[in-house]
Scaffold this motif. Structure first.
Motif, PDB file in Angstrom:
ATOM      1  N   VAL A   1      12.155  -2.284 -29.412  1.00  0.00           N
ATOM      2  CA  VAL A   1      11.969  -1.259 -30.605  1.00  0.00           C
ATOM      3  C   VAL A   1      10.797  -0.496 -30.808  1.00  0.00           C
ATOM      4  O   VAL A   1      10.045  -0.415 -29.802  1.00  0.00           O
ATOM      5  CB  VAL A   1      11.212  -2.830 -32.041  1.00  0.00           C
ATOM      6  N   GLU A   2      11.823   0.842 -31.438  1.00  0.00           N
ATOM      7  CA  GLU A   2      10.508   1.773 -31.133  1.00  0.00           C
ATOM      8  C   GLU A   2       9.550   2.116 -32.204  1.00  0.00           C
ATOM      9  O   GLU A   2       8.200   2.486 -32.132  1.00  0.00           O
ATOM     10  CB  GLU A   2      11.000   2.944 -30.396  1.00  0.00           C
ATOM     11  N   ALA A   3      10.062   2.021 -33.797  1.00  0.00           N
ATOM     12  CA  ALA A   3       9.413   1.783 -35.043  1.00  0.00           C
ATOM     13  C   ALA A   3      10.119   0.868 -36.161  1.00  0.00           C
ATOM     14  O   ALA A   3      11.006   0.882 -35.810  1.00  0.00           O
ATOM     15  CB  ALA A   3       9.555   3.221 -35.807  1.00  0.00           C
ATOM     16  N   PHE A   4       9.624   0.688 -36.987  1.00  0.00           N
ATOM     17  CA  PHE A   4       9.993   0.227 -38.309  1.00  0.00           C
ATOM     18  C   PHE A   4      10.384   1.493 -39.246  1.00  0.00           C
ATOM     19  O   PHE A   4       8.817   2.139 -39.753  1.00  0.00           O
ATOM     20  CB  PHE A   4       8.943  -0.877 -38.986  1.00  0.00           C
ATOM     21  N   PRO A   5      11.651   1.416 -39.420  1.00  0.00           N
ATOM     22  CA  PRO A   5      12.013   2.939 -40.476  1.00  0.00           C
ATOM     23  C   PRO A   5      11.232   2.960 -41.883  1.00  0.00           C
ATOM     24  O   PRO A   5      11.675   1.507 -42.225  1.00  0.00           O
ATOM     25  CB  PRO A   5      13.103   2.538 -40.095  1.00  0.00           C
ATOM     26  N   ALA A   6      11.326   3.975 -42.219  1.00  0.00           N
ATOM     27  CA  ALA A   6      10.818   4.016 -43.978  1.00  0.00           C
ATOM     28  C   ALA A   6      12.200   3.547 -44.746  1.00  0.00           C
ATOM     29  O   ALA A   6      13.034   2.850 -44.520  1.00  0.00           O
ATOM     30  CB  ALA A   6      11.136   5.503 -44.207  1.00  0.00           C
ATOM     31  N   GLY A   7      11.637   2.112 -45.998  1.00  0.00           N
ATOM     32  CA  GLY A   7      12.853   1.158 -46.297  1.00  0.00           C
ATOM     33  C   GLY A   7      12.714  -0.287 -45.813  1.00  0.00           C
ATOM     34  O   GLY A   7      13.244  -0.980 -45.983  1.00  0.00           O
ATOM     35  N   PHE A   8      11.854  -0.453 -44.502  1.00  0.00           N
ATOM     36  CA  PHE A   8      12.133  -1.727 -43.909  1.00  0.00           C
ATOM     37  C   PHE A   8      11.594  -1.806 -44.600  1.00  0.00           C
ATOM     38  O   PHE A   8       9.950  -2.539 -45.623  1.00  0.00           O
ATOM     39  CB  PHE A   8      11.011  -1.614 -42.439  1.00  0.00           C
TER      40      PHE A   8
ATOM     41  N   ASN B   1       7.574  -3.862 -26.479  1.00  0.00           N
ATOM     42  CA  ASN B   1       8.819  -3.148 -26.703  1.00  0.00           C
ATOM     43  C   ASN B   1       8.275  -1.987 -26.880  1.00  0.00           C
ATOM     44  O   ASN B   1       8.006  -1.711 -26.000  1.00  0.00           O
ATOM     45  CB  ASN B   1       9.006  -3.250 -28.694  1.00  0.00           C
ATOM     46  N   ALA B   2       9.236  -0.998 -27.430  1.00  0.00           N
ATOM     47  CA  ALA B   2       8.245   0.378 -27.167  1.00  0.00           C
ATOM     48  C   ALA B   2       7.489   1.587 -28.409  1.00  0.00           C
ATOM     49  O   ALA B   2       7.975   2.230 -28.669  1.00  0.00           O
ATOM     50  CB  ALA B   2      10.162   1.786 -27.125  1.00  0.00           C
ATOM     51  N   ILE B   3       7.058   0.851 -28.712  1.00  0.00           N
ATOM     52  CA  ILE B   3       6.105   0.990 -30.356  1.00  0.00           C
ATOM     53  C   ILE B   3       5.430   1.639 -28.934  1.00  0.00           C
ATOM     54  O   ILE B   3       3.866   0.714 -28.659  1.00  0.00           O
ATOM     55  CB  ILE B   3       5.563  -0.352 -31.006  1.00  0.00           C
ATOM     56  N   ALA B   4       4.701   3.455 -30.064  1.00  0.00           N
ATOM     57  CA  ALA B   4       3.476   3.811 -29.208  1.00  0.00           C
ATOM     58  C   ALA B   4       2.536   4.449 -29.646  1.00  0.00           C
ATOM     59  O   ALA B   4       2.155   4.719 -29.390  1.00  0.00           O
ATOM     60  CB  ALA B   4       4.271   5.191 -28.643  1.00  0.00           C
ATOM     61  N   THR B   5       2.933   4.459 -31.151  1.00  0.00           N
ATOM     62  CA  THR B   5       1.754   4.723 -32.538  1.00  0.00           C
ATOM     63  C   THR B   5       1.929   4.464 -33.363  1.00  0.00           C
ATOM     64  O   THR B   5       2.787   3.644 -33.725  1.00  0.00           O
ATOM     65  CB  THR B   5       2.484   6.805 -32.700  1.00  0.00           C
ATOM     66  N   VAL B   6       0.591   4.430 -34.093  1.00  0.00           N
ATOM     67  CA  VAL B   6       0.471   3.900 -35.850  1.00  0.00           C
ATOM     68  C   VAL B   6       1.372   3.713 -36.687  1.00  0.00           C
ATOM     69  O   VAL B   6       1.894   2.773 -37.535  1.00  0.00           O
ATOM     70  CB  VAL B   6      -1.350   4.359 -36.213  1.00  0.00           C
ATOM     71  N   GLU B   7       2.130   5.220 -36.655  1.00  0.00           N
ATOM     72  CA  GLU B   7       2.706   5.433 -37.721  1.00  0.00           C
ATOM     73  C   GLU B   7       4.491   5.075 -37.434  1.00  0.00           C
ATOM     74  O   GLU B   7       4.870   4.454 -38.572  1.00  0.00           O
ATOM     75  CB  GLU B   7       3.641   7.314 -37.032  1.00  0.00           C
ATOM     76  N   ALA B   8       4.546   3.938 -35.924  1.00  0.00           N
ATOM     77  CA  ALA B   8       6.130   4.022 -36.030  1.00  0.00           C
ATOM     78  C   ALA B   8       5.456   2.120 -37.428  1.00  0.00           C
ATOM     79  O   ALA B   8       6.376   1.739 -37.353  1.00  0.00           O
ATOM     80  CB  ALA B   8       5.691   3.324 -34.488  1.00  0.00           C
TER      81      ALA B   8
ATOM     82  N   ALA C   1      -5.517  -0.632 -40.400  1.00  0.00           N
ATOM     83  CA  ALA C   1      -6.093   0.222 -40.882  1.00  0.00           C
ATOM     84  C   ALA C   1      -4.979   0.863 -42.226  1.00  0.00           C
ATOM     85  O   ALA C   1      -4.214   0.914 -43.551  1.00  0.00           O
ATOM     86  CB  ALA C   1      -6.364   1.414 -41.480  1.00  0.00           C
ATOM     87  N   ALA C   2      -3.872   0.190 -41.417  1.00  0.00           N
ATOM     88  CA  ALA C   2      -2.188   1.587 -41.513  1.00  0.00           C
ATOM     89  C   ALA C   2      -1.704   0.202 -42.526  1.00  0.00           C
ATOM     90  O   ALA C   2      -0.681   0.304 -43.373  1.00  0.00           O
ATOM     91  CB  ALA C   2      -1.573   1.266 -40.559  1.00  0.00           C
ATOM     92  N   VAL C   3      -2.055  -1.430 -42.346  1.00  0.00           N
ATOM     93  CA  VAL C   3      -1.448  -2.505 -43.085  1.00  0.00           C
ATOM     94  C   VAL C   3      -2.268  -3.447 -43.176  1.00  0.00           C
ATOM     95  O   VAL C   3      -2.568  -4.402 -43.045  1.00  0.00           O
ATOM     96  CB  VAL C   3      -0.357  -3.098 -41.779  1.00  0.00           C
ATOM     97  N   PRO C   4      -2.415  -2.758 -44.721  1.00  0.00           N
ATOM     98  CA  PRO C   4      -4.173  -4.120 -45.398  1.00  0.00           C
ATOM     99  C   PRO C   4      -3.652  -5.137 -45.664  1.00  0.00           C
ATOM    100  O   PRO C   4      -4.155  -5.697 -45.293  1.00  0.00           O
ATOM    101  CB  PRO C   4      -4.441  -3.387 -46.441  1.00  0.00           C
ATOM    102  N   SER C   5      -2.474  -5.799 -45.134  1.00  0.00           N
ATOM    103  CA  SER C   5      -2.364  -7.813 -45.519  1.00  0.00           C
ATOM    104  C   SER C   5      -2.494  -8.355 -44.290  1.00  0.00           C
ATOM    105  O   SER C   5      -2.586  -9.374 -44.196  1.00  0.00           O
ATOM    106  CB  SER C   5      -0.637  -7.858 -45.767  1.00  0.00           C
ATOM    107  N   LEU C   6      -2.833  -6.840 -43.210  1.00  0.00           N
ATOM    108  CA  LEU C   6      -2.603  -7.843 -41.713  1.00  0.00           C
ATOM    109  C   LEU C   6      -4.015  -8.759 -41.286  1.00  0.00           C
ATOM    110  O   LEU C   6      -4.638  -8.512 -41.954  1.00  0.00           O
ATOM    111  CB  LEU C   6      -2.531  -6.977 -40.584  1.00  0.00           C
ATOM    112  N   VAL C   7      -4.155 -10.121 -41.303  1.00  0.00           N
ATOM    113  CA  VAL C   7      -5.410 -10.956 -40.916  1.00  0.00           C
ATOM    114  C   VAL C   7      -5.634 -10.781 -39.419  1.00  0.00           C
ATOM    115  O   VAL C   7      -6.684 -10.935 -38.853  1.00  0.00           O
ATOM    116  CB  VAL C   7      -5.406 -12.037 -40.913  1.00  0.00           C
TER     117      VAL C   7
END
Length: 223
Positions: A92-99, A112-119, A152-158
């Motif tokens: 997995v490299e990213a979670f696409p828009a609309g996921f 996996n292959a997640i490399a950036t916050v954007e992902a 910061a990117a995903v506010p729901s995270l605990v």
């Protein structure tokens, strides 16, 4: 041509192994299955494995699949109602828009292959219930301050990689047990409320039957 034929035969063997694992876990109770786990086999298509096929499925583990899981958008469409998802040891490299997995509470995407916050930014809108995210052994985990950036990117995270927003180390399994306890308490409260409603209905029925009896006593007195 020979290599292509070999690949197709290999994939069919992996799919057959996945079917055997599915049958072993499901038995005759497809409608009641809440958890399924697969390791080192091919991901079956939606006709054989999905939330449509298994409406009660909430916990799915797809570890080290062959071929590896890559398209998280397609996976979300196949399993939109999950609460827990493990896709560790894939590509997995990213979670696409609309996921979108609106009920998802815990996501394990380790190795996996997640490399950036954007992902992972799509998780903010697509997974509003997400509390626990595992990104161990991803390139992003090697970056300084990555946890703070993900929070910061995903506010729901605990919890991210076993740490809270204030840096406290926790055991996510304890958090899962707390969630299960809360669900059990909610179910007990609903059952109690239903019993109270039944009791009230019974009481109302008894009171409603009283007037005819009183009317009969008055008639006997007049006679």
């Amino acid at each position: 041509t020979v290599s292509v034929l070999y690949w197709h035969r290999t994939m069919e063997r992996q799919r057959q192994r996945a079917r055997e694992l599915l049958v072993a876990q499901v038995g005759d109770n497809a409608a009641d299955v809440t958890s399924l786990a697969f390791t080192g086999v091919a991901l079956l298509d939606a006709a054989e494995l999905s939330n449509t096929k298994f409406p009660a499925l909430q916990d799915l583990s797809l570890v080290g699949m062959k071929p590896p899981v890559k398209d998280m958008g397609a996976l979300a469409a196949q399993f939109p109602f999950l609460r827990k998802l493990n896709v560790s040891d894939n590509r997995v490299e990213a979670f696409p828009a609309g996921f979108a997995m609106p009920n998802l509470v815990r996501l394990n995407a380790a190795n996996n292959a997640i490399a950036t916050v954007e992902a992972v930014k799509a998780l903010a809108d697509g997974c509003p219930s997400l509390e626990i995210l595992d990104l161990f052994m991803n390139p992003i985990a090697d970056e300084a301050g990555f946890r703070e950036a993900v929070f910061a990117a995903v506010p729901s995270l605990v919890v991210v990689n076993d740490h809270t927003r204030d840096g406290q180390e926790v055991d996510p399994e304890d958090t899962d047990e707390d969630d299960d306890d809360e669900e059990g308490d909610e179910e007990e409260e609903e059952a109690d409320e239903e019993e109270e409603e039944d009791d009230d209905s019974g009481s109302d029925g008894g009171e409603a039957a009283a007037p005819p009896a009183a009317k009969q006593h008055r008639a006997e007195g007049e006679a």
